[in-house]
Design a protein around this motif. Structure first.
Motif, PDB file in Angstrom:
ATOM      1  N   MET A   1     -25.521  61.582  70.902  1.00  0.00           N
ATOM      2  CA  MET A   1     -25.909  60.761  69.746  1.00  0.00           C
ATOM      3  C   MET A   1     -27.024  61.461  68.984  1.00  0.00           C
ATOM      4  SD  MET A   1     -27.445  56.885  69.662  1.00  0.00           S
ATOM      5  CE  MET A   1     -26.011  56.204  70.487  1.00  0.00           C
ATOM      6  N   SER A   2     -26.900  61.533  67.657  1.00  0.00           N
ATOM      7  CA  SER A   2     -27.893  62.183  66.814  1.00  0.00           C
ATOM      8  C   SER A   2     -28.995  61.182  66.458  1.00  0.00           C
ATOM      9  CB  SER A   2     -27.235  62.722  65.553  1.00  0.00           C
ATOM     10  OG  SER A   2     -28.192  63.317  64.718  1.00  0.00           O
ATOM     11  N   HIS A   3     -30.239  61.640  66.480  1.00  0.00           N
ATOM     12  CA  HIS A   3     -31.381  60.771  66.181  1.00  0.00           C
ATOM     13  C   HIS A   3     -32.188  61.373  65.034  1.00  0.00           C
ATOM     14  CE1 HIS A   3     -30.757  58.303  69.770  1.00  0.00           C
ATOM     15  NE2 HIS A   3     -30.585  59.420  70.449  1.00  0.00           N
ATOM     16  N   ASP A   4     -32.813  60.502  64.271  1.00  0.00           N
ATOM     17  CA  ASP A   4     -33.693  60.938  63.190  1.00  0.00           C
ATOM     18  C   ASP A   4     -35.086  61.140  63.790  1.00  0.00           C
ATOM     19  OD1 ASP A   4     -35.198  61.378  60.950  1.00  0.00           O
ATOM     20  OD2 ASP A   4     -34.375  59.705  59.801  1.00  0.00           O
ATOM     21  N   TYR A   5     -35.335  62.332  64.328  1.00  0.00           N
ATOM     22  CA  TYR A   5     -36.590  62.589  65.039  1.00  0.00           C
ATOM     23  C   TYR A   5     -37.795  62.520  64.112  1.00  0.00           C
ATOM     24  CZ  TYR A   5     -33.491  64.115  68.788  1.00  0.00           C
ATOM     25  OH  TYR A   5     -32.527  64.153  69.752  1.00  0.00           O
ATOM     26  N   ARG A   6     -37.598  62.920  62.858  1.00  0.00           N
ATOM     27  CA  ARG A   6     -38.711  62.843  61.899  1.00  0.00           C
ATOM     28  C   ARG A   6     -39.146  61.390  61.697  1.00  0.00           C
ATOM     29  NH1 ARG A   6     -41.020  65.822  57.921  1.00  0.00           N
ATOM     30  NH2 ARG A   6     -39.699  67.607  58.438  1.00  0.00           N
ATOM     31  N   ARG A   7     -38.178  60.499  61.552  1.00  0.00           N
ATOM     32  CA  ARG A   7     -38.482  59.080  61.340  1.00  0.00           C
ATOM     33  C   ARG A   7     -39.101  58.470  62.607  1.00  0.00           C
ATOM     34  NH1 ARG A   7     -35.397  54.242  61.751  1.00  0.00           N
ATOM     35  NH2 ARG A   7     -36.099  52.634  60.292  1.00  0.00           N
ATOM     36  N   ILE A   8     -38.578  58.840  63.770  1.00  0.00           N
ATOM     37  CA  ILE A   8     -39.109  58.318  65.036  1.00  0.00           C
ATOM     38  C   ILE A   8     -40.557  58.757  65.226  1.00  0.00           C
ATOM     39  CG2 ILE A   8     -38.912  58.505  67.552  1.00  0.00           C
ATOM     40  CD1 ILE A   8     -35.854  58.703  67.129  1.00  0.00           C
ATOM     41  N   ALA A   9     -40.841  60.035  64.950  1.00  0.00           N
ATOM     42  CA  ALA A   9     -42.203  60.542  65.077  1.00  0.00           C
ATOM     43  C   ALA A   9     -43.147  59.829  64.112  1.00  0.00           C
ATOM     44  CB  ALA A   9     -42.228  62.048  64.836  1.00  0.00           C
ATOM     45  N   ALA A  10     -42.658  59.578  62.886  1.00  0.00           N
ATOM     46  CA  ALA A  10     -43.481  58.885  61.892  1.00  0.00           C
ATOM     47  C   ALA A  10     -43.814  57.465  62.347  1.00  0.00           C
ATOM     48  CB  ALA A  10     -42.752  58.862  60.549  1.00  0.00           C
ATOM     49  N   GLN A  11     -42.841  56.780  62.934  1.00  0.00           N
ATOM     50  CA  GLN A  11     -43.079  55.421  63.422  1.00  0.00           C
ATOM     51  C   GLN A  11     -44.042  55.412  64.600  1.00  0.00           C
ATOM     52  OE1 GLN A  11     -39.027  54.209  64.168  1.00  0.00           O
ATOM     53  NE2 GLN A  11     -38.818  53.239  62.153  1.00  0.00           N
ATOM     54  N   ILE A  12     -43.901  56.388  65.481  1.00  0.00           N
ATOM     55  CA  ILE A  12     -44.838  56.479  66.612  1.00  0.00           C
ATOM     56  C   ILE A  12     -46.242  56.732  66.096  1.00  0.00           C
ATOM     57  CG2 ILE A  12     -45.507  57.911  68.581  1.00  0.00           C
ATOM     58  CD1 ILE A  12     -42.548  58.303  69.179  1.00  0.00           C
ATOM     59  N   LEU A  13     -46.355  57.667  65.160  1.00  0.00           N
ATOM     60  CA  LEU A  13     -47.664  58.012  64.597  1.00  0.00           C
ATOM     61  C   LEU A  13     -48.304  56.793  63.944  1.00  0.00           C
ATOM     62  CD1 LEU A  13     -49.495  60.479  64.228  1.00  0.00           C
ATOM     63  CD2 LEU A  13     -48.366  60.910  62.047  1.00  0.00           C
ATOM     64  N   GLU A  14     -47.526  56.032  63.221  1.00  0.00           N
ATOM     65  CA  GLU A  14     -48.033  54.833  62.553  1.00  0.00           C
ATOM     66  C   GLU A  14     -48.531  53.801  63.562  1.00  0.00           C
ATOM     67  OE1 GLU A  14     -46.382  51.204  59.674  1.00  0.00           O
ATOM     68  OE2 GLU A  14     -45.103  52.927  60.167  1.00  0.00           O
ATOM     69  N   ASN A  15     -47.810  53.651  64.689  1.00  0.00           N
ATOM     70  CA  ASN A  15     -48.127  52.594  65.649  1.00  0.00           C
ATOM     71  C   ASN A  15     -49.184  52.981  66.678  1.00  0.00           C
ATOM     72  OD1 ASN A  15     -46.355  50.477  64.737  1.00  0.00           O
ATOM     73  ND2 ASN A  15     -44.637  51.722  65.467  1.00  0.00           N
ATOM     74  N   ILE A  16     -49.639  54.249  66.647  1.00  0.00           N
ATOM     75  CA  ILE A  16     -50.736  54.616  67.551  1.00  0.00           C
ATOM     76  C   ILE A  16     -52.043  54.827  66.785  1.00  0.00           C
ATOM     77  CG2 ILE A  16     -49.220  55.655  69.278  1.00  0.00           C
ATOM     78  CD1 ILE A  16     -49.985  58.409  68.205  1.00  0.00           C
ATOM     79  N   GLY A  17     -52.053  54.399  65.537  1.00  0.00           N
ATOM     80  CA  GLY A  17     -53.292  54.449  64.778  1.00  0.00           C
ATOM     81  C   GLY A  17     -53.402  55.604  63.815  1.00  0.00           C
ATOM     82  N   GLY A  18     -52.308  56.355  63.612  1.00  0.00           N
ATOM     83  CA  GLY A  18     -52.324  57.442  62.651  1.00  0.00           C
ATOM     84  C   GLY A  18     -52.874  58.738  63.213  1.00  0.00           C
ATOM     85  N   ALA A  19     -52.780  59.782  62.406  1.00  0.00           N
ATOM     86  CA  ALA A  19     -53.212  61.118  62.829  1.00  0.00           C
ATOM     87  C   ALA A  19     -54.697  61.172  63.151  1.00  0.00           C
ATOM     88  CB  ALA A  19     -52.865  62.143  61.747  1.00  0.00           C
TER      89      ALA A  19
END
Length: 483
Positions: A1-19
């Motif tokens: 199954m293909s995943h949108d890794y860029r979108r997943i990383a962005a969501q993780i980054l957003e939910n851990i308080g940002g860069a």
């Protein structure tokens, strides 16, 4: 199954308080490991909803997000790119949490940092040794003879595989020396040299030490005689503690010398002085002490399991998976290798393999019980991962979420561990800790190990099916009443 890794990383980054909330980030086989400035900024519920995220937890100041083998590499690459941070090692990330760790946690971290980089070499060697054992096992495939007896043409292949399999174990001190020097802040090449010194062909092979020490068959221990000071001329093939302690000393010596030696003489004096001092100490003091300590530890462990095997197996089978949650399971790599070196096999690793199978079986039961397609997908992929030795997705993504499957897996693991311990099942090497584990089991023990694997499959699946089904049904009725 293909995943949108860029979108997943962005969501993780957003939910851990940002860069701006990230100090450092790294990853292991299955998890993102992130040092956060403020963990209170993490949105736990939102993070759980991100695709591929199977769970998250904090341990000793390091926030860990369970992604899964393979996918974690791609998510990490995108996370680093989007956050604009430098790649880091696990040791770098863990270092930021050192001040929050107690002594035991720091010791476990050292074992983890040293053994994780060399684990692929150990696993490959274990699998090849397992293949070799099957080729040479009498009665395994043919009555009263081995495949080598029936097909002499396989002897060349057997010899070649045997050499490949033994390489990682014979030169294990060199691998540990490299990794430990990197961990302790010394020169990695000097760590390799020190490790190779401890397995030099001029030294008595470590596996013949017992015979020579006991004076059997006229054998005697050889010595270096330095002005009356006698140093045992003995190697440390397959040994862990001697090279681990010697490398720590080597790094301290090197770090002491560097600021005191002029730059013009650094390349000449520092490596020579470091190897000479640490080499003499390793052979004269550290090696013998560490070897006897290792023998004492393994003998004590064997004594406890011989004294009350069912109790030891029950406790280990039930507690190994919780130890994985804390990261303390990495210590058992050293124990396994020490048992293999001193006893010719380890009874610990087969129980670890069965624990992994039990977690996969419980997750597989949840696949049949789950209602949504997303839950079924997570349960099935996590189960397959656990059956091949990677249990974090199954534990964090499925079993711990519903609790009862996790307890069912512990029960199944404990039952299976007691069964194989009663039959004194041992592995000759470390391999893949799941269904393929039978390859590394000593051939005459394989049938009983497979019986243990069957228990580890049936008990967790059955308990999860009975208990979790009732739990899910009750939850459904409760939701219907409030609808």
């Amino acid at each position: 199954m293909s995943h949108d890794y860029r979108r997943i990383a962005a969501q993780i980054l957003e939910n851990i308080g940002g860069a701006d909330n990230i100090r450092q980030a790294a990853h292991c086989i299955t998890r993102l490991r992130i040092s956060l400035k403020d963990e209170s900024l993490v949105r736990q519920q939102d993070l759980r909803q991100v695709a591929l995220v199977k769970g998250q937890f904090s341990n000793a100041g390091v926030f860990q997000i369970v992604i899964g083998s393979g996918d974690v590499d791609r998510v990490y690459a995108e996370l680093v790119s989007q956050a604009g941070i430098a790649r880091a090692t696990i040791a770098d990330v863990k270092a930021s949490g050192d001040q929050r760790q107690n002594r035991l946690q720091q010791l476990v971290k050292v074992f983890s940092d040293v053994f994780m980089p060399i684990l692929p070499a150990i696993i490959v060697a274990g699998l090849l040794m397992g293949v070799n054992n099957l080729l040479g096992a009498k009665g395994m495939f043919l009555a009263n003879q081995s495949l080598l007896d029936a097909y002499p043409g396989l002897s060349g292949l057997w010899g070649l595989i045997n050499m490949m399999a033994n390489t990682s174990f014979v030169f294990l001190p060199a691998l540990v020396g490299w990794s430990a020097a990197k961990r302790f802040g010394g020169s990695e090449i000097l760590g390799i040299v020190l490790g190779l010194l401890l397995v030099h062909p001029d030294l008595l092979n470590a596996w013949n030490y017992g015979k020579a020490a006991a004076g059997l068959d006229g054998a005697a221990l050889p010595y270096f005689d330095i002005f009356g000071l006698k140093i045992e001329k003995v190697g440390y093939q397959g040994q862990i503690l001697p090279i681990l302690a010697a490398t720590w000393v080597m790094c301290r010596v090197e770090q002491w010398l560097r600021p005191r030696v002029p730059n013009a003489a650094q390349l000449l004096m520092v490596p020579i002085a470091t190897i000479v001092v640490s080499g003499v100490l390793a052979l004269a003091v550290i090696g013998p002490l560490a070897r006897h300590l290792g023998i004492a530890v393994t003998d004590a462990l064997v004594y406890v399991f011989n004294l009350a095997p069912w109790l030891g197996a029950l406790l280990f089978g039930a507690l190994y998976a919780p130890l994985v949650l804390t990261g303390m399971h990495h210590m058992f790599i050293a124990v396994d290798l020490q048992l293999i070196a001193n006893q010719g096999g380890t009874f610990i690793w087969p129980m670890i393999a069965l624990s992994n199978i039990a977690q996969g079986s419980a997750a597989l039961a949840m696949f049949w019980l789950a209602n949504s397609a997303n839950e079924k997908s997570m349960a099935s992929t996590s189960a397959v991962s656990a059956f091949f030795g990677i249990t974090e997705p199954a534990m964090f993504g499925v079993n711990l979420r519903y609790k009862l499957p996790f307890y069912a897996a512990l029960a199944g693991s404990a039952c299976a561990a007691m069964l194989i311990t009663a039959g004194q099942v041992k592995a000759s090497a470390i391999g893949v800790g799941g269904l393929p584990a039978f390859i590394s089991i000593i051939p005459q023990h394989i049938p009983l190990f497979l019986a243990g694997a069957l228990v580890a499959l049936v008990v967790p699946f059955g308990l999860t099916w009975l208990l979790a089904r009732r739990q899910l049904a009750a939850a459904g009725q409760e939701a219907a009443r409030h609808a």
